[in-house]
Design an enzyme around this catalytic site. Structure first.
Site, PDB file in Angstrom:
ATOM      1  N   HIS A   1       0.803  -1.233   0.000  1.00 50.66           N
ATOM      2  CA  HIS A   1       0.000   0.000   0.000  1.00 50.66           C
ATOM      3  C   HIS A   1       0.829   1.273   0.000  1.00 50.66           C
ATOM      4  CE1 HIS A   1       0.007   1.525   4.270  1.00 50.66           C
ATOM      5  NE2 HIS A   1       0.549   0.347   4.449  1.00 50.66           N
TER       6      HIS A   1
ATOM      7  N   CYS B   1       2.155   6.918  17.500  1.00 54.28           N
ATOM      8  CA  CYS B   1       0.888   7.293  18.114  1.00 54.28           C
ATOM      9  C   CYS B   1       0.370   6.162  18.981  1.00 54.28           C
ATOM     10  CB  CYS B   1      -0.169   7.580  17.058  1.00 54.28           C
ATOM     11  SG  CYS B   1       0.149   9.082  16.187  1.00 54.28           S
TER      12      CYS B   1
END
Lengths: 396, 352
Positions: free
Chosen positions: A205, A332
């Site tokens: 991707h 994150c």
């Protein structure tokens, strides 16, 4: 909308989307023995050959995976377990301090749970691991080294590591060398040859293929313990029904991306240079992180800037409200931004690290994207600076 | 108007944000990450600091179609709220961390940052009313009224705050959440102190303050009745858990009357010695002159008593018409005129 986050994921290329949809519409398990199965198997093997071709390896070296994180896990755990089984004294795992979390968290787990002795290799101010650093680290106790892993290009600041030299150092010591090439593949030449790395992680991707498919290149003869057990579909290293449509789309994306890369990288580098120059005109204090522009040590689509006195997440939010999408580039947890471990490893202070943004260009990027950013950045930095002053950021 | 909706992951803040959207505002949702190492799941009805709460807030924002971010205020929360909580207990006071969080985090750090970033107001799911003239009033739902924990906010803090839920009961809020398709509609209310997992405040404090043994002394005889591990485990007015060997001569229960951390002494005595008629508080918010006749509330969800309040320099002196029992330094006193909040402060000294 201005999408400047291609390093996170990039739009699917038309060729990949067409291949994906075509194969999805068809039935067939590549492990089945009937005609539908053979049809699927043929697609998988042709895709494997395509990928092997652009990577410069044998088709049998390509192990399809569920993506980059799985590839890194398989390489690191698989190599570590195999090496430890053959020689229990080989427990040292050497990785760069600027790896993606898919590598860092994996080796930290090996350290915490599996007896590995993890050592982080220092980088210079541009984020680069010097071959001498690796050689010195191995030399401290060469017989105990299980494996080395250094990424091909950094996911945050885009620094291209001297992979050929690093792999050569490892090879001299007989130590397997893995590289996470998720960011590099499709942007710059990632070819292996006889002297290259022993294992390479790539992902679909990031190059215009679908999410959920990738590959680990594993040189023949390199022992690897599997993570998943089952049908043994991929050389007994990776089990699970083959993702025929994903693999086909991955191969289509790789073929296109690699064919276009020489021209595309020059186009993106020019666009990126323009972005950095014009942002710095609007915000003279903005500091470019990583390797210099124009050289081969930086990915062509990467611009990573610190805006002193601002918090990265304020900048991101204000840009997002204006339709401009980028990343703070930091790890994150539930969306909580932490100072980037990459910038900290490069010697940046915590405040400098917190004030940074990554803009990453890709195949759909155009001059208008840069124009939109340049128009917005001045007022955004000014506002974020006001909020930063409240948080005690000095802007120094 | 551009408004920032603080979204805890609970039903109240989700409906408050929804109402701000309906009112035509440009709403951005923000979840405040207040814990340095959040636990992944809620256990029971506690707090709003887990990753699951952050996910719930994000899902609510998705349903409302508003942008959503997480603001990391863990460091600020630790120094401004948690450290102060520990210091307060170590000094023999009984702090209210929700009051403190509103004063220093939600309507200070978050509000200031929001204004600096170009927002005009901050919306929260507090159950309280805020009139256009800035008057804070109780919620229409007396059981859920949160005006007490907002009562020490200064006018400039309230000026940019919006409380869209003040005219609704909690039951109405839940119904509305369900009607809007918000999955948090039947999520349990949070009760405990959000940063103390499991609700064991004394154990949590012992870990941070350490054991400081001392005597438990009878207020009338001066006799040592027992011992304890640290004064932080006690609150003025507390009756349970004293584990005194000797019953009082009159056979009546004894209560904690006073805590002296310096000598590590806990003084106990009969209930009537807990009666407080006079309070001196730090004047947090009191924009009034002279003696004001009002009603005083000294704890969340406590009753009110008739009172007179007067500012003296930086102090707010409150005289109660009828005594209240077990009021401790560190608590907030909030003064009302009917359902209107007149102001409040932090109790420093109490007297019979």
């Amino acid at each position: 909308m201005t999408y400047l986050d291609h390093a996170a994921t990039t739009p699917m290329r038309p060729e990949a989307l067409a291949a994906y949809a075509a194969v999805l519409a068809d039935t067939g398990n590549a492990s089945s023995l009937h005609a539908s199965g053979r049809r699927a198997r043929r697609i998988v093997e042709e895709s494997r050959e395509t990928l092997a071709g652009v990577l410069g390896v044998r088709p049998s070296d390509v192990v399809f995976t569920g993506g980059g994180t799985e590839g890194d896990n398989l390489a690191l755990k698989g190599l570590y377990w195999a090496r430890r089984r053959a020689e229990p004294t080989r427990r040292r795992v050497l990785v760069s301090a600027v790896e993606h979390r898919a590598v860092l968290d994996t080796v930290q787990w090996l350290g915490a749970q599996q007896g590995a002795e993890v050592e982080l290799l220092d980088v210079d101010a541009a984020g680069m691991v010097h071959p001498d650093t690796l050689a010195a680290a191995i030399d401290r106790d060469p017989a105990a080294v299980a494996l080395v892993s250094v990424m091909w290009a950094n996911s945050e600041v885009g620094t291209v590591e001297p992979v050929a030299e690093l792999a050569a150092v490892a090879r001299r010591h007989g130590v397997p060398f893995h590289t996470d090439a998720v960011q590099a593949f499709g942007q710059i030449p990632v070819t292996v040859g006889e002297e290259g790395p022993d294992a390479i992680t790539v992902s679909a991707h990031k190059i215009g293929g679908p999410v959920g498919v990738g590959a680990l290149v594993v040189r023949r003869g390199l022992a690897l313990e599997p993570l998943t057990h089952g049908g043994g579909q991929e050389r007994d290293i990776r089990s699970g029904t083959l993702n025929t449509a994903g693999v086909a789309a991955f191969a289509a994306a790789a073929a296109t991306a690699c064919a276009l890369a020489p021209r595309e990288s020059a186009r993106l580098a020019a666009l990126r240079d323009d972005l950095v120059r014009r942002v710095q005109e609007k915000v003279p204090g903005a500091v470019l992180n990583g390797a210099p522009l124009g050289g081969p040590q930086r990915l062509p689509g990467n611009a990573h800037l610190t805006f002193p006195g601002c918090e990265g997440d304020s900048l991101l939010m204000l840009l997002d409200a204006r339709g401009i999408e980028c990343s703070t580039g930091s790890a994150c947890s539930a969306g909580v931004a932490r100072p980037s471990h990459v910038l900290l490893a490069m010697g940046a202070g915590e405040e400098h690290a917190r004030g940074s943004l990554r803009f990453s260009l890709g195949h759909s990027s155009r001059a208008a994207d840069v124009d939109a950013l340049v128009e917005a950045i001045g007022p955004v930095v000014e506002r974020a600076g006001r909020a930063g002053a409240l948080a005690g950021m000095t802007g120094g | 108007m551009r408004v920032l909706a603080a979204m805890s992951g609970g039903v109240d803040s989700a409906v408050a944000a929804a109402r701000a959207v309906d009112a035509g505002h440009d709403v951005t949702g923000v979840h405040l990450a207040l814990s340095r190492s959040p636990e992944s799941d809620r256990t029971g009805a506690r707090g709003c600091c887990t990753l699951e709460d952050a996910r719930d807030a994000r899902r609510a924002a998705d349903v409302l179609g508003i942008p959503f971010y997480v603001w990391d205020l863990a460091e600020r929360f630790e120094t401004e709220v948690i450290d102060q909580f520990v210091e307060s207990y170590a000094a023999g006071r009984t702090p209210n961390p929700c009051v403190r969080c509103n004063e220093r985090i939600k309507f200070a750090a978050v509000l200031d940052r929001a204004l600096a970033l170009g927002f005009d107001a901050v919306v929260t799911g507090h159950h309280a009313r805020l009139d256009p003239d800035g008057t804070l009033r109780r919620s229409v739902d007396p059981a859920k009224d949160q005006s007490y924990v907002l009562g020490t906010l200064r006018p400039e803090q309230l000026g940019a705050a919006r409380f869209p839920l003040g005219d609704s009961t909690k039951a109405q809020v839940r119904q509305e959440a369900a009607a809007r398709g918000l999955a948090v509609a039947d999520k349990p209310d949070s009760h405990d102190i959000c940063f103390i997992s499991g609700g064991d405040t004394a154990g949590w404090l012992r870990e941070r303050i350490g054991s400081r043994p001392g005597p438990i002394v009878d207020s009338r005889t001066g006799q040592t009745l027992g011992g304890h591990d640290g004064t932080f485990a006690f609150t003025v007015g507390q009756r349970r858990g004293l584990r005194l060997g000797h019953p009082a001569p009159d056979g009546r229960p004894r209560y904690v009357l006073d805590i002296s951390p310096v000598t590590s002494t806990v003084t106990v005595g009969p209930a009537e010695e807990l009666d407080i008629r006079r309070l001196v508080a730090d004047r947090a918010a009191w924009p009034h002159e002279g003696v004001v006749t009002c009603e005083a509330q000294v704890r969340a969800h406590g009753g009110v008593v008739a009172a007179e309040a007067e500012a003296r320099g930086d102090d707010l002196v409150v005289t109660l018409a009828t005594p209240v029992r077990g009021t401790a330094a560190g608590q907030a006193v909030v003064l009302y005129d009917g359902d209107r909040v007149l102001g409040g402060g932090h109790i420093r000294v109490t007297a019979a």
